[in-house]
Design an enzyme around this catalytic site. Structure first.
Site, short mmCIF file in Angstrom:
data_model
loop_
_atom_site.label_atom_id
_atom_site.label_comp_id
_atom_site.label_asym_id
_atom_site.label_seq_id
_atom_site.Cartn_x
_atom_site.Cartn_y
_atom_site.Cartn_z
N LYS A 177 35.89 48.45 127.58
CA LYS A 177 36.11 49.94 127.56
C LYS A 177 34.44 50.45 127.22
O LYS A 177 34.08 50.16 126.22
CB LYS A 177 36.91 50.28 126.35
N GLU A 252 27.56 44.15 116.76
CA GLU A 252 26.19 44.60 117.03
C GLU A 252 25.72 45.90 116.72
O GLU A 252 26.31 46.84 117.36
CB GLU A 252 25.82 44.26 118.32
N CYS A 286 18.77 50.38 120.02
CA CYS A 286 18.81 50.00 118.81
C CYS A 286 17.64 49.22 118.02
O CYS A 286 17.55 49.16 116.65
CB CYS A 286 20.10 48.83 118.69
N GLU A 387 19.11 55.35 110.31
CA GLU A 387 19.09 55.26 111.49
C GLU A 387 19.21 56.86 112.20
O GLU A 387 20.18 57.38 111.98
CB GLU A 387 20.11 54.28 112.19
P1 NAP Z 1 29.56 54.51 118.53
O1 NAP Z 1 29.75 55.80 118.34
O2 NAP Z 1 29.86 53.62 117.43
O3 NAP Z 1 30.22 54.04 119.76
C1 NAP Z 1 30.47 52.60 120.33
C2 NAP Z 1 31.45 52.59 121.29
O4 NAP Z 1 32.63 52.62 120.06
C3 NAP Z 1 31.88 53.39 122.14
O5 NAP Z 1 32.61 52.97 123.21
C4 NAP Z 1 32.88 54.42 121.55
O6 NAP Z 1 33.74 54.96 122.48
C5 NAP Z 1 33.71 53.16 120.79
N1 NAP Z 1 34.32 53.79 119.47
C6 NAP Z 1 34.28 55.00 118.91
N2 NAP Z 1 35.10 54.94 117.95
C7 NAP Z 1 35.91 54.09 117.91
C8 NAP Z 1 37.03 53.42 117.22
N3 NAP Z 1 37.49 54.12 116.08
N4 NAP Z 1 37.42 52.23 117.17
C9 NAP Z 1 36.94 51.53 118.36
N5 NAP Z 1 35.76 52.03 119.19
C10 NAP Z 1 35.38 53.20 118.96
O7 NAP Z 1 28.05 54.24 118.98
P2 NAP Z 1 27.09 54.87 120.29
O8 NAP Z 1 26.77 56.14 119.39
O9 NAP Z 1 27.72 54.59 121.41
O10 NAP Z 1 25.88 53.76 120.34
C11 NAP Z 1 24.81 54.12 119.18
C12 NAP Z 1 24.77 52.99 118.06
O11 NAP Z 1 24.82 51.70 118.81
C13 NAP Z 1 23.61 53.06 117.50
O12 NAP Z 1 23.75 52.79 116.02
C14 NAP Z 1 22.56 52.02 117.55
O13 NAP Z 1 21.93 51.37 116.93
C15 NAP Z 1 23.98 50.91 118.10
N6 NAP Z 1 23.43 49.67 118.96
C16 NAP Z 1 23.02 48.66 118.45
C17 NAP Z 1 22.89 47.51 119.68
C18 NAP Z 1 22.82 46.29 118.95
O14 NAP Z 1 22.73 45.22 119.72
N7 NAP Z 1 22.91 45.94 117.45
C19 NAP Z 1 22.74 47.82 120.76
C20 NAP Z 1 22.63 49.26 121.30
C21 NAP Z 1 23.33 50.15 120.35
P3 NAP Z 1 33.31 56.51 122.79
O15 NAP Z 1 32.32 56.48 123.53
O16 NAP Z 1 34.74 56.74 123.59
O17 NAP Z 1 33.66 57.46 121.28
#
Ligand code: NAP
Length: 497
Positions: A177, A252, A286, A387
């Site tokens: 997803k 991650e 990230c 962040e």
């Molecule tokens: P996010 O809001 O946490 O969303 C990530 C994924 O989780 C999306 O597919 C989202 O779906 C889904 N999601 C949202 N709520 C959920 C829930 N309650 N249960 C299960 N899944 C859920 O993060 P983002 O804004 O997309 O990405 C930015 C973050 O990712 C930053 O904090 C960044 O540092 C981190 N990141 C970390 C790494 C690493 O390798 N450490 C790499 C890249 C990014 P929807 O889009 O439909 O809401």
């Protein structure tokens, strides 16, 4: 609406609509009037169907010899390579980052496919002497079963590939997803899997809200592993949801990465690293370098140079080859950036450059923000601790290496760090003492390669590493096997004499 393409879910080898009958739009963050396509607003029922399809396919896929699985994944890499430019262009339109970076994103998926395909002929375990005569001992990897893969928007093809490809080579089947802001790049990857010959049901793709689909993807009895990349806040919820069923879960999450600049550093190189690390992908990596800790002796000179380079950055549509930085992903992210700029000002940090959204002319229809630089930041300020995930860099003065390392480590995250110095002794001290999953010397905080482990400490991860051969430890379980060919009952630890 007829000219807007509709993209479907992929379940059991069929491209299908959601049971909800509803869709959502994928829009260009550089021009919110541009709708790139509509995607399925999937339901828990769709997720369950996808999990069932993956469960059925697992029975066959796990028995396909791993070298054969590897051959199919190699074809994935070849097909991605052929369409690299097309996929990169689409990614810039759906995600905003500049074309050179989206080419890199697709390349990462290609690299991952080629590297991991080779694991089909390795997946090494151990053979080892047994402690009893006429007995053979070995360890082998086995797949887990159905894996739920939940991915973010900032690396819309690379991150799905980091999960999907290693999961498949190990013999698992998946339901993926993608983030709702960037479903197309993951769709492209899944379509390539189909074209490469991944059998029906092995890869299933559903789009829709994480809040809605997360439930079944994380708690369904048929799911054995949840692999998540995203924010620490969501990761915590994923971890809690997986715990009652003892599901494997690799997380991650966020980062607050740092570049340390010593007084003997090649300053121009450090400035280039800070610009690339801080403002590449509009700060939405990230591994973005959102903090720069600079030795007081070179602080003034470094800040002047960095401000000059920051001022020269051109912000605009990432498809324009003259643009250095694209938009942020959406309205909420733009507001977060603005909120933190205000916090930084209130905390007493010195706004050196930027600080405003861009909303006229070519920027009028997108989520653009100026590259923003704060100086005289103290380590405990919120802009230095939290962040932001946008084009905001905090420069923090330090007395020397010891203080720089202390400040650099003093955040809740531990993904990436770097040091600029000409002194090998200082470099080695920092390599040893920085508690991060990734460390660079005389380079920025970004630029991970797929054959090395990727991940972080503290609130960045939960102890796993993606990429490299270490990813195999996420997507497989060890089985130790003893073969006794003595023809009699032998007792380990007891038949000792
Ligand atoms: P996010 O809001 O946490 O969303 C990530 C994924 O989780 C999306 O597919 C989202 O779906 C889904 N999601 C949202 N709520 C959920 C829930 N309650 N249960 C299960 N899944 C859920 O993060 P983002 O804004 O997309 O990405 C930015 C973050 O990712 C930053 O904090 C960044 O540092 C981190 N990141 C970390 C790494 C690493 O390798 N450490 C790499 C890249 C990014 P929807 O889009 O439909 O809401």
């Amino acid at each position: 609406m007829s000219h807007i393409p509709e993209f479907r879910n992929y379940i059991a080898g069929q491209w299908v609509r959601s049971s909800s009958g509803a869709t959502f739009e994928n829009r260009n963050p550089a021009n919110r009037n541009e709708i790139l396509g509509v995607f399925q607003r999937s339901t828990a029922k769709d997720a369950e169907q996808a999990i069932r399809a993956a469960g059925e396919a697992f029975a066959r896929w796990r028995l396909m010899p791993a070298p054969r699985r590897g051959e199919i994944l190699f074809r994935v890499g070849e097909l991605l390579l052929k369409r690299k430019e097309e996929f990169a262009q689409q990614m810039t339109r759906e995600m905003g980052k500049v074309l050179s970076e989206t080419r890199g994103d697709v390349q990462e998926a290609i690299d991952m496919s080629f590297f991991t395909a080779g694991e089909g002929r390795r997946l090494y375990g151990h053979t080892t002497p047994a402690e009893l005569p006429n007995k053979f001992a070995m360890s082998v990897r086995m797949p887990l079963g159905v894996c739920s893969l939940i991915t973010p928007w900032n690396f819309p093809m690379a991150i799905p590939s980091w999960k999907l490809i290693p999961a498949l080579v190990c013999g698992n089947t998946v339901v993926i997803k993608p983030a709702s802001d960037t479903p197309q790049s993951c769709f492209n990857l899944v379509q390539i899997c189909e074209e490469a010959g991944v059998p029906a049901g092995v890869v299933n793709f559903i789009t829709g809200s994480g809040g809605e689909l997360g439930g079944p993807l994380m708690t369904h009895a048929g799911v054995k592993l949840v692999s998540f990349t995203g924010s620490t806040e969501t990761g915590r919820a994923v971890s809690a949801a997986c715990a009652p069923g003892f599901k494997h879960c690799n997380l991650e999450m966020g980062g607050k990465n740092v570049i340390m600049v010593m007084d003997d550093a090649h300053l121009d190189l450090a400035v280039e690293g800070a610009v690339w690390g801080g403002f590449g992908t509009a700060g939405q990596r990230c591994t973005a370098a959102s903090r720069v800790v600079v030795h007081k002796k070179v602080y003034k000179e470094f800040v002047e140079k960095l401000a000059g380079r920051t001022k020269s950055l051109r912000v605009g549509n990432g498809l324009d080859p003259h643009v250095d930085m694209g938009p942020v992903i959406n309205q909420a992210q733009l507001e977060t950036v603005e909120k933190y700029v205000e916090i930084g000002k209130k905390e007493g940090a010195k706004l050196l450059m930027g600080g405003h959204r861009l909303e006229s002319g070519e920027h009028a229809q997108g989520f653009f923000h100026e590259p923003t630089l704060f100086g005289d930041v103290s380590p405990k300020m919120r802009i230095a601790q939290e962040e932001i995930f946008g084009p905001v860099v905090s420069v923090i003065p330090a007395d020397g290496l010891d203080q720089a390392v202390e400040v650099a480590n003093d955040v809740p995250y531990g993904l990436s760090a770097s040091i600029y110095t000409q002194d090998v002794n200082k470099a080695f001290v920092a390599m040893r003492d920085m508690y991060t999953g990734i460390f660079y010397v005389n380079a920025s905080t970004i630029g991970a390669e797929v054959h090395l482990p990727f991940g972080g400490t503290k609130q960045t991860g939960n102890g796993h590493r993606e990429a490299g051969i270490q990813a195999l430890d996420i997507f497989s379980e060890w089985k130790s096997i003893y073969v006794d060919y003595s023809g009699k009952l032998q007792k380990a630890q007891i038949d000792h004499d």
